[in-house]
Motif scaffolding. Structure first.
Motif, mmCIF file in Angstrom:
data_model
loop_
_atom_site.group_PDB
_atom_site.id
_atom_site.type_symbol
_atom_site.label_atom_id
_atom_site.label_comp_id
_atom_site.label_asym_id
_atom_site.label_seq_id
_atom_site.Cartn_x
_atom_site.Cartn_y
_atom_site.Cartn_z
ATOM 1 N N LYS A 170 -33.070 -0.022 2.658
ATOM 2 C CA LYS A 170 -31.630 0.253 2.555
ATOM 3 C C LYS A 170 -30.843 -1.046 2.745
ATOM 4 O O LYS A 170 -31.278 -1.924 3.506
ATOM 5 C CB LYS A 170 -31.210 1.232 3.652
ATOM 6 N N PRO A 171 -29.675 -1.166 2.116
ATOM 7 C CA PRO A 171 -28.919 -2.430 2.213
ATOM 8 C C PRO A 171 -28.609 -2.855 3.642
ATOM 9 O O PRO A 171 -28.572 -4.040 3.943
ATOM 10 C CB PRO A 171 -27.624 -2.121 1.448
ATOM 11 N N ASP A 172 -28.370 -1.899 4.538
ATOM 12 C CA ASP A 172 -27.961 -2.285 5.898
ATOM 13 C C ASP A 172 -29.087 -2.183 6.914
ATOM 14 O O ASP A 172 -28.855 -2.222 8.120
ATOM 15 C CB ASP A 172 -26.756 -1.444 6.338
ATOM 16 N N THR A 173 -30.302 -2.057 6.448
ATOM 17 C CA THR A 173 -31.448 -2.011 7.363
ATOM 18 C C THR A 173 -31.783 -3.403 7.883
ATOM 19 O O THR A 173 -31.707 -4.380 7.143
ATOM 20 C CB THR A 173 -32.682 -1.439 6.631
ATOM 21 N N VAL A 174 -32.155 -3.455 9.174
ATOM 22 C CA VAL A 174 -32.564 -4.749 9.736
ATOM 23 C C VAL A 174 -34.038 -4.710 10.138
ATOM 24 O O VAL A 174 -34.574 -3.652 10.496
ATOM 25 C CB VAL A 174 -31.713 -5.158 10.960
ATOM 26 N N ILE A 175 -34.659 -5.870 10.032
ATOM 27 C CA ILE A 175 -36.080 -6.013 10.368
ATOM 28 C C ILE A 175 -36.212 -6.872 11.611
ATOM 29 O O ILE A 175 -35.560 -7.923 11.712
ATOM 30 C CB ILE A 175 -36.844 -6.662 9.194
ATOM 31 N N LEU A 176 -37.033 -6.421 12.536
ATOM 32 C CA LEU A 176 -37.373 -7.216 13.724
ATOM 33 C C LEU A 176 -38.845 -7.613 13.632
ATOM 34 O O LEU A 176 -39.663 -6.871 13.094
ATOM 35 C CB LEU A 176 -37.151 -6.410 15.002
ATOM 36 N N HIS A 177 -39.151 -8.765 14.181
ATOM 37 C CA HIS A 177 -40.548 -9.231 14.218
ATOM 38 C C HIS A 177 -40.627 -10.252 15.349
ATOM 39 O O HIS A 177 -39.824 -11.190 15.385
ATOM 40 C CB HIS A 177 -40.927 -9.873 12.883
ATOM 41 N N PRO A 178 -41.562 -10.106 16.272
ATOM 42 C CA PRO A 178 -41.603 -11.043 17.398
ATOM 43 C C PRO A 178 -42.094 -12.434 16.992
ATOM 44 O O PRO A 178 -41.972 -13.371 17.781
ATOM 45 C CB PRO A 178 -42.582 -10.385 18.371
ATOM 46 N N LEU A 179 -42.646 -12.558 15.776
ATOM 47 C CA LEU A 179 -43.168 -13.839 15.297
ATOM 48 C C LEU A 179 -44.249 -14.348 16.264
ATOM 49 O O LEU A 179 -44.259 -13.946 17.400
ATOM 50 C CB LEU A 179 -42.058 -14.864 15.106
ATOM 51 N N ALA A 180 -45.236 -15.181 15.848
ATOM 52 C CA ALA A 180 -45.398 -15.704 14.516
ATOM 53 C C ALA A 180 -45.797 -14.607 13.544
ATOM 54 O O ALA A 180 -46.490 -13.666 13.917
ATOM 55 C CB ALA A 180 -46.500 -16.782 14.554
ATOM 56 N N ARG A 181 -45.362 -14.749 12.291
ATOM 57 C CA ARG A 181 -45.663 -13.726 11.309
ATOM 58 C C ARG A 181 -46.850 -14.114 10.449
ATOM 59 O O ARG A 181 -47.213 -15.280 10.347
ATOM 60 C CB ARG A 181 -44.450 -13.512 10.405
ATOM 61 N N VAL B 293 -41.458 -14.256 3.093
ATOM 62 C CA VAL B 293 -40.330 -15.184 3.259
ATOM 63 C C VAL B 293 -39.155 -14.854 2.350
ATOM 64 O O VAL B 293 -38.038 -15.304 2.592
ATOM 65 C CB VAL B 293 -40.760 -16.649 2.997
ATOM 66 N N SER B 294 -39.384 -14.047 1.309
ATOM 67 C CA SER B 294 -38.271 -13.681 0.423
ATOM 68 C C SER B 294 -37.202 -12.888 1.171
ATOM 69 O O SER B 294 -36.066 -12.776 0.720
ATOM 70 C CB SER B 294 -38.789 -12.858 -0.765
ATOM 71 N N LEU B 295 -37.547 -12.360 2.336
ATOM 72 C CA LEU B 295 -36.563 -11.616 3.136
ATOM 73 C C LEU B 295 -35.727 -12.531 4.032
ATOM 74 O O LEU B 295 -34.706 -12.093 4.580
ATOM 75 C CB LEU B 295 -37.279 -10.566 3.997
ATOM 76 N N ASP B 296 -36.136 -13.776 4.181
ATOM 77 C CA ASP B 296 -35.492 -14.649 5.162
ATOM 78 C C ASP B 296 -33.990 -14.791 4.924
ATOM 79 O O ASP B 296 -33.188 -14.660 5.839
ATOM 80 C CB ASP B 296 -36.146 -16.041 5.162
ATOM 81 N N SER C 132 -41.296 -7.149 1.564
ATOM 82 C CA SER C 132 -40.715 -8.321 0.898
ATOM 83 C C SER C 132 -39.348 -7.915 0.360
ATOM 84 O O SER C 132 -38.922 -6.762 0.518
ATOM 85 C CB SER C 132 -41.617 -8.778 -0.249
ATOM 86 N N SER C 133 -38.641 -8.834 -0.275
ATOM 87 C CA SER C 133 -37.327 -8.506 -0.827
ATOM 88 C C SER C 133 -37.448 -7.489 -1.963
ATOM 89 O O SER C 133 -36.464 -6.897 -2.387
ATOM 90 C CB SER C 133 -36.634 -9.776 -1.321
ATOM 91 N N GLU C 134 -38.671 -7.271 -2.441
ATOM 92 C CA GLU C 134 -38.910 -6.259 -3.470
ATOM 93 C C GLU C 134 -39.006 -4.850 -2.881
ATOM 94 O O GLU C 134 -38.924 -3.859 -3.607
ATOM 95 C CB GLU C 134 -40.227 -6.560 -4.211
ATOM 96 N N SER C 135 -39.229 -4.765 -1.578
ATOM 97 C CA SER C 135 -39.394 -3.453 -0.944
ATOM 98 C C SER C 135 -38.088 -2.672 -1.022
ATOM 99 O O SER C 135 -37.003 -3.257 -0.965
ATOM 100 C CB SER C 135 -39.811 -3.620 0.517
ATOM 101 N N ARG C 136 -38.198 -1.358 -1.093
ATOM 102 C CA ARG C 136 -36.990 -0.529 -1.246
ATOM 103 C C ARG C 136 -36.372 -0.248 0.117
ATOM 104 O O ARG C 136 -36.378 0.881 0.606
ATOM 105 C CB ARG C 136 -37.334 0.740 -1.999
#
Lengths: 373, 373, 373
Positions: C307-318, C324-327, C301-305
């Motif tokens: 890195k500022p420039d890290t990107v997350i991939l997910h094939p969805l549906a999640r 959703v706080s990461l959206d 979530s947006s609370e997770s530590r």
């Protein structure tokens, strides 16, 4: 010039190439069929203009012959048809699910530049809520220019026609008929033996056809048999292999009794194999309110004592009755039968919409009117 | 010249021709509607450009009038529209199955040369896995230029809009609204009585409308009632026939209390039939978490004491509440209502994509800007 | 001039306007990717002509790079493609239901002017009757020019290829592979960091990738990992977060052991978050004969530590694993990944049909042949 990609880049695994097979089975050339009578008789095909196709009884020998010729040209890609139906919408309304027939019709319509809307499953429709077929027919008036329907109930289609103002094509109705399957069946046979239409086989070469199934309650064999009667000049005998007491049923008994073709019955396929030139198989019968698998007693494989030049038809999907060992043999006309379905359906759609002359070049068109009758 | 086909070939059965019926019921001519104001007011329809259509509350009288005129021209095939949307894709996302609305929208889009992708059954989607409507909205951003949605949940559509960047059209959401059905309803009524828009009926001819159902939890009658309020100048009274204590519900009570139209309630349809000019029927109500058939108490047939010039509307599919004996009478405006749906939806799609001026010839277009407000 | 509509007409309710959102998350510009090597190497993409795509192992670095460049041009709408496939039909055969992949492929094909036929649900097909995949493959020969297949069984696709004469694209087969999802994954990453293809990152910037899941039995992460191996020059380490004893399985263990990339394993995502540049998440695993949700232990979530420039991939549906706080953060590359899928699939289809040179203007085309090998 920089490209940033080294041609010698480390490849972790060799790219995997999937081999694709060639055609298998018996693949008669459509060109052999049209060689006999290259011109298309427009007046004959125009009889289909605006017509609904509920039964194989719509077709006589002339009409089936011209339709098969038209299909042969389409299969050979001799005519430009890519936008022939661009202003038309076909509804595929499959209240009983089916893949082959639905996709085949959709593919045929799309090949002609037409559009499609579909009901792939009756459970997602008002039918589930108890709506009448008559109202469903009325509904399609607004949405489509032609409707292809499959339904479990024999009566559903004629009920649907009460309010339907566009042509309806029967895509299989219960245990009644499947007329366009029969068109595909005979399109395969006519390409295989053009003499069936265009000549008269010597008596000893007239066809002996075996039908495994009960035409009285199996829609594919019923429609197939009805079209067979049109070619009585070149068919010697039709033998029906069935365990049922009355495989024909009343309607077909009436039709066949006027035919010069001998209709026989047998319960032993193996004893008769050596006489058969054409064997029509089927996997399932619709009996009462459900489907029954019909294959156990009558199965064929490459071990069966079939004549070298005998061909097998099957509307597919198949069960154990038709062994895969036959696939890569000249007996296999069933794959060709499936391949041809999409072309004969294109021919049918073009004729129903009166667009034969739009796609056939003038010099290929015989414009002679029908003889007065 | 050989043809190989003897015209005198033995025909085993006479080809069977299926008769096709003509139109039945009340079919007002769209030309009568546009005769009153032939030009289309572009600035009015341009208000729909890029808009989502969640509620009938999007429409005012001007907008509905111009949309109906546009639809009338389309129904009369006065404009060339066959490629108007060839670069656009419409997604039909029916998480609650429906045939009429889905096929009608698909047919509308295909008529305009557009393309369609469809979810015909929510059970085959990620929704079944518990995916949020918001994520589903985001998904459609990549696939489509407009999304038509049906869903059992009232809140699903607004949730879907949170991440959706293309217009959404409500194709029916739970017990809430069905705005494009209401457009089809009024398109039929406006063709039937153009004076509703284009004049002021003498007081004794102002319409008495009966609604059989509970607008508070039946989406079709709710949206129908909301549009009815726009024509208060020519509507005398709306009577709601329902067995429920509060058929309007809070939202509609608020809307209707400001209207000059008298809203009445009754539990006896038969006693009021002789006063009604328009009767709106419906088969089912969505109550709580499922559908309930709503028809038993309030049924109509040709035996009912309806005034000679009264018309009946029904969004279909119908149940026993609307007897088939009414089909072939001038009371039957419900088939015309269904036929018109595909045209008003075409008009709506063209307006949402800002393509009115692309299909309307310049001399038919009124380019006057909207009055400043 | 009369218009009959009073601009001052009584409006009962103000028309309701639905606000539409802008893009959210990380949206790298496709133009940045092609800036590095503007010309498209035709000979590389022509390797795909007529190919089936069963596995990510079909692609090497050159092919993936050119495909991504081609997709970038398509996404930027630089090429005219609206009729590029107007003579082609794609069958989408989803024997296991799916919405995203099916609609994405259909949308891709329609964007290119092609046509589509679909099986949205295996339960409506002959498969339900026990038909073999080989026969189903034969069926599609007649109906389509390319077939996209999803199936629950790993072996179904290769069986289908036995009789299929047109290219087959794997749209997800059981626990095996989902190669075009991996193309979409890497298309997003390559746009995000063009240096992955077009340069060599300094050692301290080489990527640390975390995969949450078990590549051995989750098709998306398996295909993703196979493509990751192609970029070993710019990847430092891949850490697999899984509770299973052997998350790789035999096939991937073989593949990865020859790679210069360090493959690590961990059961603690939180302790490793600060090292990860790319995190690949997934909701479900196909284990044995059904799907298992896989998310509980490893959620972000947006609370997770991160890195500022890290990107997350997910094939969805999640599911709950991706909050959703990461959206609305720059970590969200998963929406961009979904948006790009439709473009990389267009590029793939054009290449399979050998139509690259038909849509790429001559000056953008590098016609140099492949080096001899």
């Amino acid at each position: 010039m920089t490209r940033g990609v080294s041609p010698a880049s480390h490849v972790c695994h060799a790219p995997v190439i999937v081999k694709r097979p060639g055609k298998i089975g018996n693949c008669p050339n459509p060109a052999d069929y049209i060689a006999n009578a290259p011109q298309i008789r427009r007046a004959v095909l125009d009889r289909l203009r605006g017509q609904s196709v509920l039964s194989a009884a719509l077709f006589d020998k002339d009409l089936l012959t011209e339709l098969a010729k038209f299909a042969a040209y389409l299969q050979l890609k001799r005519f430009e048809v890519g936008t022939a139906m661009s202003d038309k919408i076909m509804a595929a309304a499959f209240f009983e699910p089916s893949t082959r027939t639905r996709l085949s019709f959709e593919s045929a319509m799309l090949h002609l530049g037409g559009k499609t809307i579909s009901v792939a499953d009756g459970k997602t429709t008002g039918v589930a809520k108890g709506e009448s077929m008559r109202d469903i027919g009325q509904m399609f008036n607004s949405y489509a220019d032609v409707v292809v329907v499959r339904h479990t109930e024999q009566a559903a289609l004629s009920e649907m026609c009460e309010y339907l103002r566009v042509p309806l094509i029967n895509g299989g109705n219960g245990s009644d008929e499947h007329p366009t399957q029969a068109l595909a069946d005979w399109y395969a046979l006519l390409k295989w033996r053009p003499e069936i239409t265009f000549g008269r086989l010597p008596e000893e070469f007239r066809l002996n056809i075996g039908i495994i199934g009960t035409p009285g309650n199996m829609r594919t064999v019923k429609s197939f048999l009805m079209l067979a009667l049109l070619f009585h000049e070149n068919i010697n005998r039709i033998t029906i292999f069935s365990e049922m007491a009355d495989p024909l049923g009343e309607e077909l008994r009436e039709l066949t009794k006027n035919s010069p073709i001998t209709i026989g019955f047998s319960q032993s396929l193996t004893q008769n194999l050596e006489y058969l030139d054409v064997i029509y198989m089927n996997a399932i019968a619709y009996i009462g309110d459900g489907y029954r698998f019909f294959a156990d007693a009558f199965s064929l494989s490459s071990e069966s004592r079939i004549k070298p030049d005998t061909v097998i038809l099957h509307p597919l999907a198949r069960g154990v009755e038709l062994d895969v060992s036959l696939d890569d043999t000249p007996h296999n006309l069933y794959f060709n039968q499936a391949d041809g379905a999409v072309w004969i359906r294109q021919a049918l759609l073009l004729a129903i919409f009166g667009r034969v002359a739009d796609v056939v070049p003038p010099d290929m068109l015989d414009n002679e009117p029908l003889p007065n009758t």
